[in-house]
Design an enzyme around this catalytic site. Structure first.
Site, PDB file in Angstrom:
ATOM      1  N   HIS A  87       0.876  -1.191   0.000  1.00 36.38           N
ATOM      2  CA  HIS A  87       0.000   0.000   0.000  1.00 36.38           C
ATOM      3  C   HIS A  87       0.905   1.231   0.000  1.00 36.38           C
ATOM      4  O   HIS A  87       1.522   1.560   1.016  1.00 36.38           O
ATOM      5  CB  HIS A  87      -0.897   0.017   1.242  1.00 36.38           C
ATOM      6  CG  HIS A  87      -1.820   1.207   1.306  1.00 36.38           C
ATOM      7  ND1 HIS A  87      -3.180   1.069   1.512  1.00 36.38           N
ATOM      8  CD2 HIS A  87      -1.597   2.534   1.180  1.00 36.38           C
ATOM      9  CE1 HIS A  87      -3.739   2.273   1.520  1.00 36.38           C
ATOM     10  NE2 HIS A  87      -2.792   3.191   1.329  1.00 36.38           N
TER      11      HIS A  87
ATOM     12  N   HIS B 246       1.596   5.364  -1.684  1.00 40.40           N
ATOM     13  CA  HIS B 246       1.223   6.548  -2.472  1.00 40.40           C
ATOM     14  C   HIS B 246       2.478   7.116  -3.118  1.00 40.40           C
ATOM     15  O   HIS B 246       3.393   7.558  -2.414  1.00 40.40           O
ATOM     16  CB  HIS B 246       0.591   7.610  -1.576  1.00 40.40           C
ATOM     17  CG  HIS B 246      -0.674   7.136  -0.927  1.00 40.40           C
ATOM     18  ND1 HIS B 246      -1.913   7.285  -1.511  1.00 40.40           N
ATOM     19  CD2 HIS B 246      -0.885   6.471   0.233  1.00 40.40           C
ATOM     20  CE1 HIS B 246      -2.836   6.744  -0.735  1.00 40.40           C
ATOM     21  NE2 HIS B 246      -2.237   6.243   0.340  1.00 40.40           N
TER      22      HIS B 246
ATOM     23  N   HIS C 199     -10.379   0.904   1.920  1.00 41.48           N
ATOM     24  CA  HIS C 199     -10.170   1.894   2.978  1.00 41.48           C
ATOM     25  C   HIS C 199     -11.358   1.755   3.915  1.00 41.48           C
ATOM     26  O   HIS C 199     -12.462   2.184   3.599  1.00 41.48           O
ATOM     27  CB  HIS C 199     -10.078   3.317   2.403  1.00 41.48           C
ATOM     28  CG  HIS C 199      -9.794   4.334   3.457  1.00 41.48           C
ATOM     29  ND1 HIS C 199      -8.599   5.008   3.547  1.00 41.48           N
ATOM     30  CD2 HIS C 199     -10.543   4.774   4.507  1.00 41.48           C
ATOM     31  CE1 HIS C 199      -8.630   5.814   4.595  1.00 41.48           C
ATOM     32  NE2 HIS C 199      -9.798   5.691   5.196  1.00 41.48           N
TER      33      HIS C 199
ATOM     34  N   HIS D  80      -4.444  -0.750   5.821  1.00 45.04           N
ATOM     35  CA  HIS D  80      -3.992   0.018   6.988  1.00 45.04           C
ATOM     36  C   HIS D  80      -4.926  -0.077   8.193  1.00 45.04           C
ATOM     37  O   HIS D  80      -5.462   0.917   8.656  1.00 45.04           O
ATOM     38  CB  HIS D  80      -3.703   1.483   6.645  1.00 45.04           C
ATOM     39  CG  HIS D  80      -4.726   2.162   5.769  1.00 45.04           C
ATOM     40  ND1 HIS D  80      -6.063   2.127   6.011  1.00 45.04           N
ATOM     41  CD2 HIS D  80      -4.565   2.921   4.656  1.00 45.04           C
ATOM     42  CE1 HIS D  80      -6.683   2.829   5.079  1.00 45.04           C
ATOM     43  NE2 HIS D  80      -5.806   3.310   4.241  1.00 45.04           N
TER      44      HIS D  80
ATOM     45  N   LYS E 135      -9.246  -0.390  -5.728  1.00 44.21           N
ATOM     46  CA  LYS E 135      -9.280   0.283  -4.426  1.00 44.21           C
ATOM     47  C   LYS E 135     -10.644   0.889  -4.169  1.00 44.21           C
ATOM     48  O   LYS E 135     -11.152   1.659  -4.986  1.00 44.21           O
ATOM     49  CB  LYS E 135      -8.203   1.385  -4.404  1.00 44.21           C
ATOM     50  CG  LYS E 135      -8.156   2.177  -3.118  1.00 44.21           C
ATOM     51  CD  LYS E 135      -7.700   1.324  -1.934  1.00 44.21           C
ATOM     52  CE  LYS E 135      -7.906   2.056  -0.621  1.00 44.21           C
ATOM     53  NZ  LYS E 135      -6.693   2.543  -0.038  1.00 44.21           N
TER      54      LYS E 135
ATOM     55  N   ASP F 151       1.612   2.576   3.507  1.00 51.41           N
ATOM     56  CA  ASP F 151       0.769   3.763   3.356  1.00 51.41           C
ATOM     57  C   ASP F 151       1.625   5.023   3.407  1.00 51.41           C
ATOM     58  O   ASP F 151       1.164   6.067   3.867  1.00 51.41           O
ATOM     59  CB  ASP F 151      -0.338   3.801   4.416  1.00 51.41           C
ATOM     60  CG  ASP F 151      -1.418   4.818   4.087  1.00 51.41           C
ATOM     61  OD1 ASP F 151      -1.508   5.241   2.922  1.00 51.41           O
ATOM     62  OD2 ASP F 151      -2.162   5.198   5.013  1.00 51.41           O
TER      63      ASP F 151
HETATM   64  C1  NCD Z   1      -3.460   9.018   2.227  1.00 54.95           C
HETATM   65  C2  NCD Z   1      -3.039  10.090   1.220  1.00 54.95           C
HETATM   66  O1  NCD Z   1      -2.507  11.116   1.623  1.00 54.95           O
HETATM   67  O2  NCD Z   1      -3.243   9.867   0.011  1.00 54.95           O
HETATM   68  N1  NCD Z   1      -3.447   9.622   3.528  1.00 54.95           N
HETATM   69  C3  NCD Z   1      -3.321   8.978   4.698  1.00 54.95           C
HETATM   70  O3  NCD Z   1      -3.424   9.607   5.747  1.00 54.95           O
HETATM   71  N2  NCD Z   1      -3.087   7.688   4.746  1.00 54.95           N
HETATM   72  C4  NCD Z   1      -4.783   8.463   1.872  1.00 54.95           C
HETATM   73  C5  NCD Z   1      -5.130   7.206   2.594  1.00 54.95           C
HETATM   74  O4  NCD Z   1      -4.514   6.162   2.388  1.00 54.95           O
HETATM   75  O5  NCD Z   1      -6.068   7.233   3.404  1.00 54.95           O
HETATM   76 ZN    ZN Z   2      -3.109   5.148   1.747  1.00 59.26          ZN
END
Ligand code: NCD
Ligand code: ZN
Length: 346
Positions: A14, A16, A137, A175, A100, A248
Protein backbone atom coordinates in the site's frame (compact mmCIF):
# COMPACT_ATOMS: atom_id res chain seq x y z
CA UNK A 1 22.40 -10.50 19.95
CA UNK A 2 21.66 -10.66 16.21
CA UNK A 3 23.85 -8.18 14.36
CA UNK A 4 22.84 -8.88 10.82
CA UNK A 5 19.54 -9.84 9.27
CA UNK A 6 19.03 -10.96 5.68
CA UNK A 7 15.51 -11.00 4.25
CA UNK A 8 13.94 -11.66 0.94
CA UNK A 9 13.49 -8.27 -0.63
CA UNK A 10 10.33 -6.73 0.84
CA UNK A 11 7.30 -5.39 -1.00
CA UNK A 12 5.02 -2.54 -0.03
CA UNK A 13 1.38 -3.54 -0.42
CA UNK A 14 0.00 0.00 0.00
CA UNK A 15 1.92 3.01 -1.28
CA UNK A 16 1.22 6.55 -2.47
CA UNK A 17 3.67 7.64 -5.16
CA UNK A 18 1.74 10.76 -6.30
CA UNK A 19 2.63 12.36 -9.62
CA UNK A 20 4.87 15.01 -11.17
CA UNK A 21 7.66 16.47 -9.03
CA UNK A 22 6.55 14.56 -5.94
CA UNK A 23 6.59 11.25 -7.81
CA UNK A 24 10.10 11.96 -9.10
CA UNK A 25 11.30 12.63 -5.55
CA UNK A 26 9.61 9.74 -3.73
CA UNK A 27 9.76 6.87 -6.25
CA UNK A 28 13.52 6.35 -5.77
CA UNK A 29 12.97 6.19 -1.99
CA UNK A 30 10.67 3.16 -2.34
CA UNK A 31 12.73 1.55 -5.12
CA UNK A 32 15.82 1.59 -2.87
CA UNK A 33 14.43 -1.06 -0.49
CA UNK A 34 11.29 -2.53 -2.03
CA UNK A 35 10.86 -4.76 -5.08
CA UNK A 36 7.17 -4.10 -5.73
CA UNK A 37 4.42 -1.89 -4.46
CA UNK A 38 0.67 -1.73 -4.77
CA UNK A 39 0.31 1.84 -5.97
CA UNK A 40 -2.68 3.78 -4.76
CA UNK A 41 -4.84 5.44 -7.43
CA UNK A 42 -5.95 8.55 -5.50
CA UNK A 43 -4.44 11.10 -7.84
CA UNK A 44 -6.34 14.22 -8.86
CA UNK A 45 -8.20 13.16 -10.97
CA UNK A 46 -8.13 9.54 -9.78
CA UNK A 47 -6.92 6.56 -11.83
CA UNK A 48 -10.20 4.95 -12.83
CA UNK A 49 -9.63 3.31 -16.23
CA UNK A 50 -7.15 0.82 -17.61
CA UNK A 51 -5.76 3.49 -19.96
CA UNK A 52 -5.15 5.85 -17.06
CA UNK A 53 -3.42 3.08 -15.09
CA UNK A 54 -1.14 2.32 -18.06
CA UNK A 55 -0.19 5.98 -18.43
CA UNK A 56 0.44 6.32 -14.69
CA UNK A 57 2.59 3.19 -14.66
CA UNK A 58 4.69 4.69 -17.47
CA UNK A 59 5.17 7.90 -15.49
CA UNK A 60 6.26 5.87 -12.44
CA UNK A 61 8.74 3.83 -14.46
CA UNK A 62 10.14 7.05 -15.96
CA UNK A 63 10.66 8.44 -12.44
CA UNK A 64 12.81 5.51 -11.29
CA UNK A 65 16.60 5.75 -11.21
CA UNK A 66 18.53 4.04 -13.99
CA UNK A 67 18.75 0.31 -13.30
CA UNK A 68 16.20 0.31 -10.48
CA UNK A 69 14.54 -3.07 -9.93
CA UNK A 70 11.07 -1.98 -8.87
CA UNK A 71 7.69 -3.05 -10.21
CA UNK A 72 4.67 -0.84 -9.60
CA UNK A 73 1.53 -2.96 -9.24
CA UNK A 74 -1.31 -0.77 -10.41
CA UNK A 75 -4.76 -0.31 -8.93
CA UNK A 76 -7.98 1.20 -10.22
CA UNK A 77 -10.01 3.57 -8.13
CA UNK A 78 -13.50 2.14 -7.77
CA UNK A 79 -16.27 4.57 -8.62
CA UNK A 80 -19.99 4.07 -9.06
CA UNK A 81 -19.29 4.26 -12.83
CA UNK A 82 -16.45 1.71 -13.01
CA UNK A 83 -16.89 -0.43 -16.13
CA UNK A 84 -16.57 -4.15 -15.27
CA UNK A 85 -15.34 -4.93 -18.80
CA UNK A 86 -12.57 -2.33 -18.70
CA UNK A 87 -11.46 -3.69 -15.34
CA UNK A 88 -11.58 -7.29 -16.58
CA UNK A 89 -9.39 -6.44 -19.57
CA UNK A 90 -6.91 -4.46 -17.45
CA UNK A 91 -6.68 -7.28 -14.92
CA UNK A 92 -6.36 -10.03 -17.56
CA UNK A 93 -3.48 -8.20 -19.26
CA UNK A 94 -1.60 -7.98 -15.96
CA UNK A 95 -1.75 -4.20 -15.96
CA UNK A 96 -4.00 -3.92 -12.92
CA UNK A 97 -3.44 -6.00 -9.80
CA UNK A 98 -6.26 -4.77 -7.56
CA UNK A 99 -9.12 -2.31 -7.19
CA UNK A 100 -9.28 0.28 -4.43
CA UNK A 101 -12.47 1.12 -2.61
CA UNK A 102 -12.64 4.50 -0.92
CA UNK A 103 -15.89 5.41 0.76
CA UNK A 104 -16.59 8.90 -0.62
CA UNK A 105 -14.98 11.53 1.59
CA UNK A 106 -13.04 9.09 3.79
CA UNK A 107 -9.57 10.46 3.10
CA UNK A 108 -7.24 12.44 0.81
CA UNK A 109 -8.69 12.72 -2.72
CA UNK A 110 -11.60 10.39 -2.10
CA UNK A 111 -14.42 12.60 -3.39
CA UNK A 112 -15.04 10.26 -6.35
CA UNK A 113 -15.36 7.25 -4.05
CA UNK A 114 -18.39 5.09 -3.45
CA UNK A 115 -21.53 6.49 -1.79
CA UNK A 116 -24.03 3.76 -2.65
CA UNK A 117 -22.47 0.32 -2.31
CA UNK A 118 -25.33 -1.31 -4.26
CA UNK A 119 -24.13 0.57 -7.35
CA UNK A 120 -20.77 -1.24 -7.37
CA UNK A 121 -22.25 -4.70 -6.82
CA UNK A 122 -21.81 -5.78 -10.49
CA UNK A 123 -18.13 -4.79 -10.40
CA UNK A 124 -17.56 -6.63 -7.11
CA UNK A 125 -19.20 -9.75 -8.51
CA UNK A 126 -17.00 -9.55 -11.58
CA UNK A 127 -13.94 -9.18 -9.34
CA UNK A 128 -14.89 -12.29 -7.37
CA UNK A 129 -15.23 -14.16 -10.66
CA UNK A 130 -11.85 -13.09 -12.08
CA UNK A 131 -9.96 -13.20 -8.77
CA UNK A 132 -9.12 -9.50 -8.62
CA UNK A 133 -8.60 -8.39 -4.99
CA UNK A 134 -10.46 -5.43 -3.52
CA UNK A 135 -8.33 -3.13 -1.35
CA UNK A 136 -10.58 -1.37 1.12
CA UNK A 137 -10.17 1.89 2.98
CA UNK A 138 -12.24 0.73 5.92
CA UNK A 139 -13.80 3.77 7.52
CA UNK A 140 -17.37 4.98 7.45
CA UNK A 141 -17.70 8.67 6.72
CA UNK A 142 -20.95 9.55 8.51
CA UNK A 143 -20.51 12.77 10.45
CA UNK A 144 -22.28 11.29 13.49
CA UNK A 145 -19.74 8.47 13.86
CA UNK A 146 -16.78 9.40 16.01
CA UNK A 147 -13.56 9.36 13.99
CA UNK A 148 -11.98 6.90 16.44
CA UNK A 149 -14.88 4.45 15.90
CA UNK A 150 -15.09 4.64 12.12
CA UNK A 151 -13.05 1.53 11.39
CA UNK A 152 -14.96 -0.76 13.75
CA UNK A 153 -18.30 0.56 12.49
CA UNK A 154 -17.21 0.06 8.87
CA UNK A 155 -16.48 -3.61 9.54
CA UNK A 156 -19.98 -4.21 10.89
CA UNK A 157 -21.97 -2.02 8.56
CA UNK A 158 -20.14 -2.25 5.24
CA UNK A 159 -17.34 -4.79 5.04
CA UNK A 160 -19.03 -7.79 6.58
CA UNK A 161 -22.21 -7.35 4.46
CA UNK A 162 -20.13 -6.95 1.26
CA UNK A 163 -18.19 -10.12 2.02
CA UNK A 164 -21.34 -12.10 2.83
CA UNK A 165 -23.12 -11.03 -0.34
CA UNK A 166 -20.08 -11.48 -2.60
CA UNK A 167 -18.69 -14.93 -1.89
CA UNK A 168 -15.24 -15.46 -3.34
CA UNK A 169 -14.35 -11.76 -3.33
CA UNK A 170 -10.78 -11.43 -2.09
CA UNK A 171 -10.43 -8.43 0.21
CA UNK A 172 -7.50 -6.57 1.74
CA UNK A 173 -8.38 -4.45 4.74
CA UNK A 174 -5.95 -1.60 4.17
CA UNK A 175 -3.99 0.02 6.99
CA UNK A 176 -5.94 -1.44 9.89
CA UNK A 177 -5.58 0.51 13.12
CA UNK A 178 -7.66 -1.37 15.68
CA UNK A 179 -7.82 -4.64 17.57
CA UNK A 180 -11.26 -5.04 16.01
CA UNK A 181 -9.69 -4.89 12.55
CA UNK A 182 -6.92 -7.32 13.46
CA UNK A 183 -9.38 -9.79 14.98
CA UNK A 184 -11.69 -9.62 11.97
CA UNK A 185 -8.81 -10.11 9.53
CA UNK A 186 -7.36 -13.02 11.49
CA UNK A 187 -10.69 -14.83 11.56
CA UNK A 188 -11.61 -14.08 7.96
CA UNK A 189 -10.15 -17.05 6.15
CA UNK A 190 -7.92 -17.22 3.10
CA UNK A 191 -9.86 -14.63 1.09
CA UNK A 192 -9.21 -11.88 3.64
CA UNK A 193 -5.94 -10.14 4.43
CA UNK A 194 -4.90 -6.89 6.08
CA UNK A 195 -2.07 -4.45 5.60
CA UNK A 196 -0.55 -2.69 8.57
CA UNK A 197 1.56 0.45 8.31
CA UNK A 198 4.85 1.18 9.97
CA UNK A 199 3.61 4.25 11.78
CA UNK A 200 0.58 2.52 13.32
CA UNK A 201 3.00 0.11 14.99
CA UNK A 202 4.78 3.06 16.59
CA UNK A 203 2.32 5.80 17.50
CA UNK A 204 -0.94 5.99 19.36
CA UNK A 205 -3.28 8.96 19.54
CA UNK A 206 -1.35 10.55 22.39
CA UNK A 207 1.58 11.02 20.04
CA UNK A 208 -0.62 13.20 17.86
CA UNK A 209 -2.40 15.20 20.53
CA UNK A 210 -0.64 15.21 23.92
CA UNK A 211 1.79 18.04 24.62
CA UNK A 212 0.93 19.98 21.45
CA UNK A 213 -0.54 18.94 18.12
CA UNK A 214 1.85 17.03 15.83
CA UNK A 215 0.66 17.37 12.25
CA UNK A 216 3.30 14.95 10.96
CA UNK A 217 1.67 12.17 13.00
CA UNK A 218 -1.76 12.88 11.54
CA UNK A 219 -2.85 10.28 9.02
CA UNK A 220 -6.00 8.38 8.13
CA UNK A 221 -7.18 6.18 9.58
CA UNK A 222 -6.09 8.18 12.61
CA UNK A 223 -3.94 6.36 15.18
CA UNK A 224 -6.04 4.92 18.01
CA UNK A 225 -5.41 4.29 21.71
CA UNK A 226 -2.40 2.31 22.96
CA UNK A 227 -4.26 -1.00 23.37
CA UNK A 228 -4.97 -0.98 19.64
CA UNK A 229 -1.34 -0.26 18.79
CA UNK A 230 -0.35 -3.21 20.96
CA UNK A 231 -2.84 -5.43 19.14
CA UNK A 232 -1.29 -4.41 15.81
CA UNK A 233 2.22 -5.19 17.07
CA UNK A 234 0.99 -8.59 18.29
CA UNK A 235 -0.59 -9.23 14.89
CA UNK A 236 2.50 -8.45 12.81
CA UNK A 237 4.92 -10.27 15.10
CA UNK A 238 2.69 -13.38 15.26
CA UNK A 239 3.71 -14.49 11.78
CA UNK A 240 0.01 -14.97 10.91
CA UNK A 241 -0.26 -14.88 7.10
CA UNK A 242 -3.30 -12.58 7.28
CA UNK A 243 -1.02 -9.61 7.96
CA UNK A 244 1.44 -7.97 5.60
CA UNK A 245 3.26 -4.69 5.24
CA UNK A 246 1.58 -1.79 3.50
CA UNK A 247 3.45 1.32 4.54
CA UNK A 248 0.77 3.76 3.36
CA UNK A 249 3.73 6.10 2.90
CA UNK A 250 1.75 9.19 1.93
CA UNK A 251 3.95 12.21 1.20
CA UNK A 252 2.58 15.72 1.50
CA UNK A 253 4.71 18.85 1.46
CA UNK A 254 5.26 20.49 4.82
CA UNK A 255 3.33 23.47 3.48
CA UNK A 256 0.30 21.21 3.06
CA UNK A 257 0.75 19.45 6.40
CA UNK A 258 1.26 22.56 8.52
CA UNK A 259 -2.06 24.24 7.89
CA UNK A 260 -5.17 25.01 9.95
CA UNK A 261 -6.68 22.11 7.97
CA UNK A 262 -3.63 20.02 7.17
CA UNK A 263 -3.38 16.93 4.97
CA UNK A 264 -3.43 13.39 6.36
CA UNK A 265 -0.46 11.12 5.71
CA UNK A 266 2.89 9.99 7.12
CA UNK A 267 5.92 9.69 4.86
CA UNK A 268 7.70 6.48 5.84
CA UNK A 269 9.19 5.03 2.67
CA UNK A 270 12.83 5.92 3.43
CA UNK A 271 13.06 4.70 7.03
CA UNK A 272 10.36 2.00 7.20
CA UNK A 273 12.69 -1.00 7.29
CA UNK A 274 14.90 0.46 10.00
CA UNK A 275 11.82 1.24 12.08
CA UNK A 276 10.27 -2.20 11.56
CA UNK A 277 13.49 -3.94 12.57
CA UNK A 278 13.51 -1.93 15.79
CA UNK A 279 9.85 -2.77 16.51
CA UNK A 280 10.35 -6.49 15.84
CA UNK A 281 13.59 -6.59 17.83
CA UNK A 282 11.86 -5.14 20.88
CA UNK A 283 9.32 -7.95 20.66
CA UNK A 284 12.09 -10.54 20.23
CA UNK A 285 10.49 -11.34 16.87
CA UNK A 286 13.15 -10.43 14.33
CA UNK A 287 12.75 -13.91 12.86
CA UNK A 288 9.15 -12.97 11.89
CA UNK A 289 9.98 -9.74 10.08
CA UNK A 290 10.51 -11.52 6.78
CA UNK A 291 7.04 -13.09 6.93
CA UNK A 292 5.42 -9.71 7.47
CA UNK A 293 7.50 -7.68 5.01
CA UNK A 294 8.38 -10.19 2.30
CA UNK A 295 6.35 -13.43 2.37
CA UNK A 296 2.74 -12.97 3.49
CA UNK A 297 1.91 -10.29 0.91
CA UNK A 298 2.97 -12.27 -2.16
CA UNK A 299 1.15 -15.30 -0.77
CA UNK A 300 -2.10 -13.35 -0.50
CA UNK A 301 -1.70 -11.75 -3.93
CA UNK A 302 -0.68 -15.13 -5.41
CA UNK A 303 2.61 -13.73 -6.68
CA UNK A 304 6.07 -15.25 -6.34
CA UNK A 305 8.27 -14.07 -3.49
CA UNK A 306 11.26 -12.00 -4.56
CA UNK A 307 14.48 -13.80 -5.43
CA UNK A 308 16.80 -11.04 -4.30
CA UNK A 309 17.59 -10.20 -0.69
CA UNK A 310 18.43 -7.25 1.49
CA UNK A 311 20.55 -7.19 4.61
CA UNK A 312 20.11 -5.03 7.68
CA UNK A 313 22.97 -4.60 10.11
CA UNK A 314 22.84 -3.47 13.72
CA UNK A 315 25.14 -0.74 14.92
CA UNK A 316 25.23 2.88 16.03
CA UNK A 317 21.99 4.75 15.37
CA UNK A 318 21.36 5.44 11.67
CA UNK A 319 20.59 9.00 10.72
CA UNK A 320 17.96 9.67 8.08
CA UNK A 321 17.66 13.21 6.79
CA UNK A 322 14.64 14.73 8.54
CA UNK A 323 13.21 15.95 5.25
CA UNK A 324 13.20 14.92 1.61
CA UNK A 325 13.64 17.85 -0.73
CA UNK A 326 11.26 17.90 -3.69
CA UNK A 327 10.58 20.48 -6.38
CA UNK A 328 7.20 20.98 -4.69
CA UNK A 329 8.89 21.74 -1.35
CA UNK A 330 10.25 19.69 1.57
CA UNK A 331 8.48 16.57 2.85
CA UNK A 332 9.15 15.60 6.47
CA UNK A 333 9.97 11.96 7.17
CA UNK A 334 8.06 10.14 9.86
CA UNK A 335 10.01 10.42 13.12
CA UNK A 336 9.51 7.27 15.22
CA UNK A 337 10.76 9.07 18.32
CA UNK A 338 13.43 6.49 19.14
CA UNK A 339 16.90 5.74 17.77
CA UNK A 340 17.16 3.38 14.81
CA UNK A 341 19.97 0.87 15.12
CA UNK A 342 19.30 -1.16 11.99
CA UNK A 343 20.77 0.15 8.74
CA UNK A 344 19.80 -1.29 5.37
CA UNK A 345 22.93 -2.24 3.45
CA UNK A 346 23.07 -0.53 0.09
C1 NCD B 1 -3.46 9.02 2.23
C2 NCD B 1 -3.04 10.09 1.22
O1 NCD B 1 -2.51 11.12 1.62
O2 NCD B 1 -3.24 9.87 0.01
N1 NCD B 1 -3.45 9.62 3.53
C3 NCD B 1 -3.32 8.98 4.70
O3 NCD B 1 -3.42 9.61 5.75
N2 NCD B 1 -3.09 7.69 4.75
C4 NCD B 1 -4.78 8.46 1.87
C5 NCD B 1 -5.13 7.21 2.59
O4 NCD B 1 -4.51 6.16 2.39
O5 NCD B 1 -6.07 7.23 3.40
ZN1 ZN C 1 -3.11 5.15 1.75
Amino acid sequence: MTQSLTLRRPDDWHLHLRDGAMLRAVAPESARHFARAIVMPNLVPPVVTGDQAAAYRDRILAALPEGADFTPLMTLYLTEDTDPDDLTAAHASGLVTAVKLYPAGATTNSASGVRDFDKVRPVLEKMAEIGCPLCVHGEVTDAEIDIFDREAVFIDRVLDPIRRTTPGLRVVMEHITTKDGADYARDGGADLGATITTHHLVINRNHILAGGIKPHYYCLPVAKRETHRQALVAAVTSGDPSFFLGTDSAPHTDANKLLPCGCAGCFTAPNTLSILAEVFEREAALDRLEAFASLNGPAFYRLPVNDTRITLTRGDPVQYPPQLETDDGPVTLFDPGFPLHWAVEP
